[in-house]
Design an enzyme around this catalytic site. Structure first.
Site, short mmCIF file in Angstrom:
data_model
loop_
_atom_site.label_atom_id
_atom_site.label_comp_id
_atom_site.label_asym_id
_atom_site.label_seq_id
_atom_site.Cartn_x
_atom_site.Cartn_y
_atom_site.Cartn_z
N HIS A 72 4.96 -48.26 6.85
CA HIS A 72 5.59 -46.94 7.05
C HIS A 72 5.07 -46.30 8.33
O HIS A 72 3.87 -46.28 8.57
CB HIS A 72 5.27 -46.02 5.88
CG HIS A 72 6.03 -46.36 4.64
ND1 HIS A 72 6.10 -45.52 3.56
CD2 HIS A 72 6.76 -47.45 4.30
CE1 HIS A 72 6.85 -46.08 2.61
NE2 HIS A 72 7.24 -47.25 3.04
N TYR A 201 5.67 -35.75 0.29
CA TYR A 201 4.69 -34.83 -0.29
C TYR A 201 5.39 -33.48 -0.37
O TYR A 201 5.65 -32.87 0.66
CB TYR A 201 3.45 -34.72 0.59
CG TYR A 201 2.56 -35.95 0.62
CD1 TYR A 201 2.88 -37.04 1.43
CD2 TYR A 201 1.39 -36.00 -0.13
CE1 TYR A 201 2.05 -38.16 1.46
CE2 TYR A 201 0.56 -37.11 -0.09
CZ TYR A 201 0.89 -38.19 0.71
OH TYR A 201 0.07 -39.29 0.75
N PRO A 293 -6.76 -37.84 -4.58
CA PRO A 293 -5.89 -38.87 -3.99
C PRO A 293 -4.89 -38.35 -2.95
O PRO A 293 -4.17 -39.16 -2.36
CB PRO A 293 -5.17 -39.46 -5.20
CG PRO A 293 -5.23 -38.40 -6.24
CD PRO A 293 -6.50 -37.64 -6.00
N LYS A 297 -7.26 -41.90 0.45
CA LYS A 297 -8.41 -42.45 1.18
C LYS A 297 -9.36 -43.31 0.35
O LYS A 297 -10.17 -44.06 0.91
CB LYS A 297 -9.23 -41.30 1.80
CG LYS A 297 -8.55 -40.61 2.97
CD LYS A 297 -8.59 -41.46 4.22
CE LYS A 297 -7.66 -40.99 5.30
NZ LYS A 297 -6.51 -41.86 5.52
N TYR A 385 -4.56 -39.44 8.52
CA TYR A 385 -3.81 -40.14 7.47
C TYR A 385 -3.78 -41.66 7.72
O TYR A 385 -4.03 -42.45 6.82
CB TYR A 385 -2.39 -39.58 7.37
CG TYR A 385 -1.67 -39.99 6.11
CD1 TYR A 385 -1.79 -39.23 4.94
CD2 TYR A 385 -0.89 -41.15 6.07
CE1 TYR A 385 -1.16 -39.61 3.77
CE2 TYR A 385 -0.25 -41.53 4.90
CZ TYR A 385 -0.39 -40.76 3.76
OH TYR A 385 0.23 -41.14 2.60
C1 PHB Z 1 0.38 -44.09 -4.33
O1 PHB Z 1 1.40 -44.68 -3.91
O2 PHB Z 1 -0.18 -44.42 -5.37
C2 PHB Z 1 -0.18 -42.96 -3.54
C3 PHB Z 1 0.37 -42.66 -2.30
C4 PHB Z 1 -0.14 -41.61 -1.56
C5 PHB Z 1 -1.18 -40.84 -2.07
C6 PHB Z 1 -1.73 -41.15 -3.31
C7 PHB Z 1 -1.23 -42.20 -4.05
O3 PHB Z 1 -1.64 -39.80 -1.35
#
Ligand code: PHB
Ligand code: APR
Length: 395
Positions: A72, A201, A293, A297, A385
């Site tokens: 991505h 997000y 999460p 990280k 990120y």
């Molecule tokens: C996930 O795909 O499990 C995932 C992706 C981004 C995050 C946390 C978990 O910030």
């Protein structure tokens, strides 16, 4: 039983450490409390930084990840009725993330270890790291009904946040830094094609939601919920309604629903133990630090710790030189604290806080606006990120 490095825990930290050590000709034995099936199917996070992808690839365990992982070049932030793309290709050229489930990394590492004739003892119990204050540490444990002992030069505590290693370090040696958040995440794995090519997000008055994925046919979602929420209160229909209410906030975008394969709730917290070592016991990954999460990280930090530990152990075995081992914790903690700050910051930016007054909410709105409209602010998000490289030392 005698080995060079006794590794406690077969999560990403322990398994990657065992693999990297083998590439340097250093022997280890891995012991794990759970079964192989359990660790291979435990659904966890799934975003790999460029540095983690490079580490796995260089170590020869990246073949399936490169084939099946989804690369991505951006993420979407969605609030105020609008989507805002954080474009990695423009802000941090040449760097990207790979979406590949942690349990897939674990499967690849277990397969590589077993293929190379390496040992992993699953379903061990009553693990006790001992004598690590002196030159001859050992680990005792029960396996297949028998009490056993591994004698080693070093012990690697890769046993996660709830492991035993951190707690066996004498009281007073470690300092703990801890923060709990007033919410948890309800995670959902669903048998449906993702409704978006990139991660979303999203946040509105109902709270935070994340749309992620595992493959072209599997979607992964998270919803901000109360920290003590009972999963029994979340039948599948309610999950889909809430995801739609928090994600379908831009015109023309809709969420595809499908069968829920797995769901569970995790509390959110930040934690660091300093230093990450005592005598001949070295802590790595979640055993030493955890992050909420939101910044994706946890796994990446674990991978970084074990690359540092591998270099340090390799130097010691090559020449008896112990300075890298002495400096292990310090070498890890700078990155750990950067990730702590970034994860706390992403969490604060994106969640609803019941404790916020009108002033706090305006500040949050202002910062969201800034991140989406200033190249400086969005570059800061993007570079954290995708993962900072071995970033510059202060002058
Ligand atoms: C996930 O795909 O499990 C995932 C992706 C981004 C995050 C946390 C978990 O910030
Ligand atoms: N003895 C042996 N094994 C143990 C013990 C013990 N006493 N206690 C825990 N374990 C095992 C757990 O069953 C688990 O398999 O240690 C392993 C730790 O693995 P993780 O919790 O996955 O931690 P780590 O390897 O540090 O991975 C880092 O990245 O995505 C994040 O938090 C997520 O787990 C993830 C982490």
């Amino acid at each position: 039983m005698r080995t060079q490095v006794a590794i406690i825990g077969a999560g990403p930290a322990g398994l990657l450490l065992a693999h990297l050590l083998r590439l340097r000709g250093i022997e280890s034995v891995v012991i794990e409390a759970r079964s192989r099936d359990y660790v291979e199917h435990r659904v966890r996070a799934g975003v790999l930084e460029q540095g983690t992808v490079d580490t796995l690839t260089d170590a020869g365990v990246g073949e399936r990840m490169l084939r099946e992982g989804l690369v991505h070049h951006g993420i979407e932030l969605r609030f105020g009725g609008q989507g805002h793309r954080i474009a990695f290709e423009k802000l941090v050229p040449g760097r990207a993330i790979t979406v590949y489930g942690q349990q897939e990394v674990v499967k690849d590492l277990i397969a590589a270890r077993l293929e190379a004739g390496g040992e992993i003892l699953f379903e061990v119990a009553d693990v006790v790291p001992e004598e690590f204050g002196g030159p001859s540490p050992q680990v005792s444990f029960t396996h297949e009904g028998e009490r056993k002992v591994i004698q080693a030069d070093f012990i690697a505590g890769c046993d996660g946040f709830h492991g035993v290693c951190r707690d066996t370090i004498p009281a007073g040696v470690l300092t703990f830094f801890d923060k709990e958040y007033p919410f948890g995440w309800l995670g959902v794995l669903a048998d449906v094609a993702p409704s978006s090519e990139e991660l979303i997000y999203s946040s509105n008055a109902r709270g935070f939601a994340l749309h992620s994925m595992r493959s072209p046919t599997l979607s992964r979602f998270y919803l901000q919920v109360a920290p003590d929420e009972d999963i029994a209160n979340w039948p599948d229909d309610r999950i889909w309604d809430e995801l739609a209410a928090r994600l379908e906030t831009v015109p023309g975008w809709s969420l595809a629903a499908g069968p829920v394969l797995e769901k569970g709730i995790t509390a959110m917290r930040s934690f660091v133990a300093e230093p990450m070592q005592h005598g001949r016991l070295y802590l790595a990954g979640d055993a030493a630090h955890i992050v909420p999460p939101t910044g994706a990280k946890g796994l990446n930090l674990a991978a970084f710790d074990v690359t540092v530990l591998t270099e340090a152990l390799a130097a010691w075995y090559a020449s008896g030189e112990g300075s890298l081992l002495d400096g292990y914790s310090q070498a890890c903690l700078r990155r750990v604290w950067r990730a702590q700050h970034f994860s706390w910051w992403m969490t604060t930016l994106l969640h609803s806080f019941g404790s916020y007054d009108a002033y706090d909410r305006r500040l949050q709105e202002s910062y969201r606006d800034y991140v989406c409209t200033s190249d400086a602010a969005s570059t800061s998000l993007a570079e954290n990120y995708v993962g900072l490289g071995r970033y510059r030392s202060p002058a």
